[in-house]
Design a protein around this motif. Structure first.
Motif, PDB file in Angstrom:
ATOM      1  N   THR A 184      -0.822 -11.973  13.886  1.00 24.16           N
ATOM      2  CA  THR A 184      -0.244 -12.367  12.597  1.00 24.16           C
ATOM      3  C   THR A 184      -1.302 -12.957  11.681  1.00 24.16           C
ATOM      4  O   THR A 184      -1.363 -12.648  10.490  1.00 24.16           O
ATOM      5  N   ILE A 185      -2.174 -13.810  12.226  1.00 27.17           N
ATOM      6  CA  ILE A 185      -3.265 -14.385  11.430  1.00 27.17           C
ATOM      7  C   ILE A 185      -4.185 -13.279  10.929  1.00 27.17           C
ATOM      8  O   ILE A 185      -4.603 -13.265   9.764  1.00 27.17           O
ATOM      9  N   PHE A 186      -4.507 -12.346  11.821  1.00 31.19           N
ATOM     10  CA  PHE A 186      -5.336 -11.202  11.420  1.00 31.19           C
ATOM     11  C   PHE A 186      -4.658 -10.402  10.310  1.00 31.19           C
ATOM     12  O   PHE A 186      -5.287 -10.036   9.317  1.00 31.19           O
ATOM     13  N   ASN A 187      -3.368 -10.143  10.464  1.00 29.97           N
ATOM     14  CA  ASN A 187      -2.638  -9.341   9.473  1.00 29.97           C
ATOM     15  C   ASN A 187      -2.552 -10.047   8.126  1.00 29.97           C
ATOM     16  O   ASN A 187      -2.588  -9.391   7.076  1.00 29.97           O
ATOM     17  N   VAL A 188      -2.407 -11.370   8.138  1.00 29.96           N
ATOM     18  CA  VAL A 188      -2.379 -12.121   6.876  1.00 29.96           C
ATOM     19  C   VAL A 188      -3.694 -11.926   6.130  1.00 29.96           C
ATOM     20  O   VAL A 188      -3.719 -11.644   4.926  1.00 29.96           O
ATOM     21  N   GLY A 189      -4.810 -12.096   6.842  1.00 31.44           N
ATOM     22  CA  GLY A 189      -6.115 -11.903   6.207  1.00 31.44           C
ATOM     23  C   GLY A 189      -6.305 -10.482   5.721  1.00 31.44           C
ATOM     24  O   GLY A 189      -6.806 -10.239   4.608  1.00 31.44           O
ATOM     25  N   LEU A 190      -5.891  -9.510   6.541  1.00 28.89           N
ATOM     26  CA  LEU A 190      -6.010  -8.102   6.154  1.00 28.89           C
ATOM     27  C   LEU A 190      -5.150  -7.798   4.934  1.00 28.89           C
ATOM     28  O   LEU A 190      -5.573  -7.090   4.016  1.00 28.89           O
ATOM     29  N   SER A 191      -3.946  -8.344   4.902  1.00 22.75           N
ATOM     30  CA  SER A 191      -3.051  -8.128   3.770  1.00 22.75           C
ATOM     31  C   SER A 191      -3.639  -8.718   2.490  1.00 22.75           C
ATOM     32  O   SER A 191      -3.496  -8.134   1.401  1.00 22.75           O
ATOM     33  N   MET A 192      -4.325  -9.850   2.594  1.00 20.22           N
ATOM     34  CA  MET A 192      -4.964 -10.456   1.422  1.00 20.22           C
ATOM     35  C   MET A 192      -6.102  -9.581   0.911  1.00 20.22           C
ATOM     36  O   MET A 192      -6.267  -9.398  -0.300  1.00 20.22           O
ATOM     37  N   VAL A 193      -6.892  -9.051   1.832  1.00 18.55           N
ATOM     38  CA  VAL A 193      -7.979  -8.155   1.428  1.00 18.55           C
ATOM     39  C   VAL A 193      -7.413  -6.930   0.714  1.00 18.55           C
ATOM     40  O   VAL A 193      -7.887  -6.530  -0.361  1.00 18.55           O
ATOM     41  N   MET A 194      -6.368  -6.331   1.300  1.00 18.86           N
ATOM     42  CA  MET A 194      -5.782  -5.128   0.706  1.00 18.86           C
ATOM     43  C   MET A 194      -5.100  -5.449  -0.624  1.00 18.86           C
ATOM     44  O   MET A 194      -5.083  -4.609  -1.528  1.00 18.86           O
ATOM     45  N   ALA A 195      -4.541  -6.648  -0.751  1.00 21.09           N
ATOM     46  CA  ALA A 195      -3.883  -7.026  -2.005  1.00 21.09           C
ATOM     47  C   ALA A 195      -4.893  -7.098  -3.144  1.00 21.09           C
ATOM     48  O   ALA A 195      -4.635  -6.608  -4.257  1.00 21.09           O
ATOM     49  N   ARG A 196      -6.055  -7.705  -2.883  1.00 23.40           N
ATOM     50  CA  ARG A 196      -7.071  -7.790  -3.943  1.00 23.40           C
ATOM     51  C   ARG A 196      -7.635  -6.417  -4.263  1.00 23.40           C
ATOM     52  O   ARG A 196      -7.817  -6.065  -5.433  1.00 23.40           O
ATOM     53  N   LEU A 197      -7.920  -5.620  -3.218  1.00 28.18           N
ATOM     54  CA  LEU A 197      -8.422  -4.268  -3.461  1.00 28.18           C
ATOM     55  C   LEU A 197      -7.389  -3.420  -4.202  1.00 28.18           C
ATOM     56  O   LEU A 197      -7.728  -2.663  -5.113  1.00 28.18           O
ATOM     57  N   GLY A 198      -6.111  -3.570  -3.810  1.00 32.50           N
ATOM     58  CA  GLY A 198      -5.053  -2.810  -4.448  1.00 32.50           C
ATOM     59  C   GLY A 198      -4.859  -3.178  -5.906  1.00 32.50           C
ATOM     60  O   GLY A 198      -4.436  -2.335  -6.713  1.00 32.50           O
ATOM     61  N   SER A 199      -5.166  -4.430  -6.266  1.00 26.88           N
ATOM     62  CA  SER A 199      -5.038  -4.843  -7.666  1.00 26.88           C
ATOM     63  C   SER A 199      -6.138  -4.251  -8.529  1.00 26.88           C
ATOM     64  O   SER A 199      -5.996  -4.166  -9.751  1.00 26.88           O
ATOM     65  N   LYS A 200      -7.244  -3.836  -7.895  1.00 28.67           N
ATOM     66  CA  LYS A 200      -8.366  -3.252  -8.627  1.00 28.67           C
ATOM     67  C   LYS A 200      -8.352  -1.730  -8.583  1.00 28.67           C
ATOM     68  O   LYS A 200      -8.696  -1.071  -9.565  1.00 28.67           O
ATOM     69  N   ILE A 201      -7.982  -1.180  -7.412  1.00 31.96           N
ATOM     70  CA  ILE A 201      -8.024   0.274  -7.211  1.00 31.96           C
ATOM     71  C   ILE A 201      -6.589   0.782  -7.180  1.00 31.96           C
ATOM     72  O   ILE A 201      -5.898   0.672  -6.162  1.00 31.96           O
ATOM     73  N   THR A 202      -6.139   1.347  -8.266  1.00 33.93           N
ATOM     74  CA  THR A 202      -4.728   1.723  -8.373  1.00 33.93           C
ATOM     75  C   THR A 202      -4.358   2.885  -7.452  1.00 33.93           C
ATOM     76  O   THR A 202      -3.188   3.043  -7.093  1.00 33.93           O
ATOM     77  N   ASP A 203      -5.335   3.694  -7.058  1.00 30.81           N
ATOM     78  CA  ASP A 203      -5.051   4.844  -6.195  1.00 30.81           C
ATOM     79  C   ASP A 203      -5.115   4.495  -4.706  1.00 30.81           C
ATOM     80  O   ASP A 203      -4.913   5.381  -3.867  1.00 30.81           O
ATOM     81  N   LEU A 204      -5.383   3.248  -4.397  1.00 30.36           N
ATOM     82  CA  LEU A 204      -5.551   2.872  -2.988  1.00 30.36           C
ATOM     83  C   LEU A 204      -4.283   3.117  -2.182  1.00 30.36           C
ATOM     84  O   LEU A 204      -4.351   3.531  -1.018  1.00 30.36           O
ATOM     85  N   LYS A 205      -3.135   2.894  -2.787  1.00 26.51           N
ATOM     86  CA  LYS A 205      -1.868   3.091  -2.085  1.00 26.51           C
ATOM     87  C   LYS A 205      -1.686   4.546  -1.653  1.00 26.51           C
ATOM     88  O   LYS A 205      -1.058   4.819  -0.627  1.00 26.51           O
ATOM     89  N   GLN A 206      -2.243   5.478  -2.414  1.00 23.69           N
ATOM     90  CA  GLN A 206      -2.139   6.891  -2.060  1.00 23.69           C
ATOM     91  C   GLN A 206      -3.094   7.259  -0.928  1.00 23.69           C
ATOM     92  O   GLN A 206      -2.849   8.216  -0.186  1.00 23.69           O
TER      93      GLN A 206
END
Length: 300
Positions: A184-206
């Motif tokens: 869970t701790i790992f996933n929280v950190g990973l989710s934060m990394v992906m959240a910041r990247l996702g806010s910059k790279i709009t195509d990341l979700k695809q």
């Protein structure tokens, strides 16, 4: 120059001094890391309530409702069993392949959904971000809490599968909550990394479905890692053993599957050390990485 000029002739104070006297700060200023953590802790009740509401509403429009939290990983496991267990006959290489497969699928999906949904934690909540002032890290944390609640329900089903397929209850089952805490701790950190990247790279979700599918095949979910070792150079196989989902999956199998003890990719002590390493590195690193972009979220 403007800050050094006298702003109040009566007191003789500059603008910076006046702001300091009255506790004024620049709008949108990023707080210190410690202050940010304290503000985030103050919103812990908001995060738990928000995650419960998200879980309750996510499947409210379906006929089976929250049963899909269990049916989704079970359906995935059934498909993988048909392909890898029956068609490719991987059950011959693994004792109790059904429990082995279900454990891998359930644990991997926890990380998979936290990473995938983390990419839209910011972009999917712009209205909330622009309307309210709160630590934005609450959003990716909420994403992980939602997936954790769904996993806990699935773990009841997984325990039933493990027992039904002939595995005994041992004292190692008590290690499962510790493994889930590290993941869970790992996933929280990973989710934060992906959240910041996702806010910059709009195509990341695809792109994420392709990334996660590749990660799935490299994580020992569907077949023994020994098969990969046979087709990889030694250095690549060593790197593979550091793969975070593989580490957490193997820790779960170590706790639940008595039949898998002789086939772990590494010793239990090394697996626990790697699990702790990834929890600390990703948990702290992801938090710092997300905090550094705090002023960027919701703009544009």
């Amino acid at each position: 120059m403007a800050n050094t000029a006298v702003a109040d002739p009566e007191s003789g104070l500059t603008r910076a001094q006046l702001a300091q006297r009255y506790g004024l700060r620049v709008a949108g200023e990023r707080p210190s890391l410690g202050e940010y953590a304290r503000r985030l802790w103050a919103y812990r009740h908001f995060m738990t309530a928000y995650s419960r509401a998200k879980v309750a509403s996510s499947l409210s429009n379906t006929q089976l409702g929250q049963l899909w939290q269990v049916l989704t990983p079970l359906t995935n496991a059934a498909v993988y069993f048909l392909i890898f267990g029956v068609i490719l006959a991987q059950h011959r290489n693994v004792d109790n392949f059904i429990a082995y497969l279900c454990t891998g699928v359930f644990i991997f999906m926890f990380t998979q959904t936290a990473a995938s949904n983390g990419t839209s934690a910011i972009t999917g909540n712009l209205g909330l971000i622009r309307a309210l002032q709160f630590p934005r890290a609450a959003l990716p944390i909420t994403v992980t809490l939602v997936q954790l609640q769904q996993l806990l329900m699935s773990m009841v089903v997984l325990a039933a599968i493990v027992l039904f397929t002939g595995e005994p209850i041992t004292f190692r089952w008590l290690l499962l909550p510790l493994m889930l805490l590290l993941q869970t701790i790992f996933n929280v950190g990973l989710s934060m990394v992906m959240a910041r990247l996702g806010s910059k790279i709009t195509d990341l979700k695809q792109i994420m479905p392709f990334v996660m599918r590749t990660w799935l095949y490299a994580s020992g979910v569907l077949y023994p890692v020994a098969l990969l070792r046979e087709h990889l150079p030694g250095w690549a196989a060593s790197i593979l053993e550091w793969n975070p989902p593989l580490v957490f999956i193997e820790l779960a199998r170590y706790a639940l599957l008595d039949s898998h003890q002789a086939n772990l990719v590494s010793s239990p002590m090394r697996l626990w050390a790697l699990g702790l390493f990834w929890a600390v590195v990703m948990g702290i690193g992801g938090f710092v990485y997300f905090w550094r972009g705090e002023k960027e979220y919701g703009r544009g």
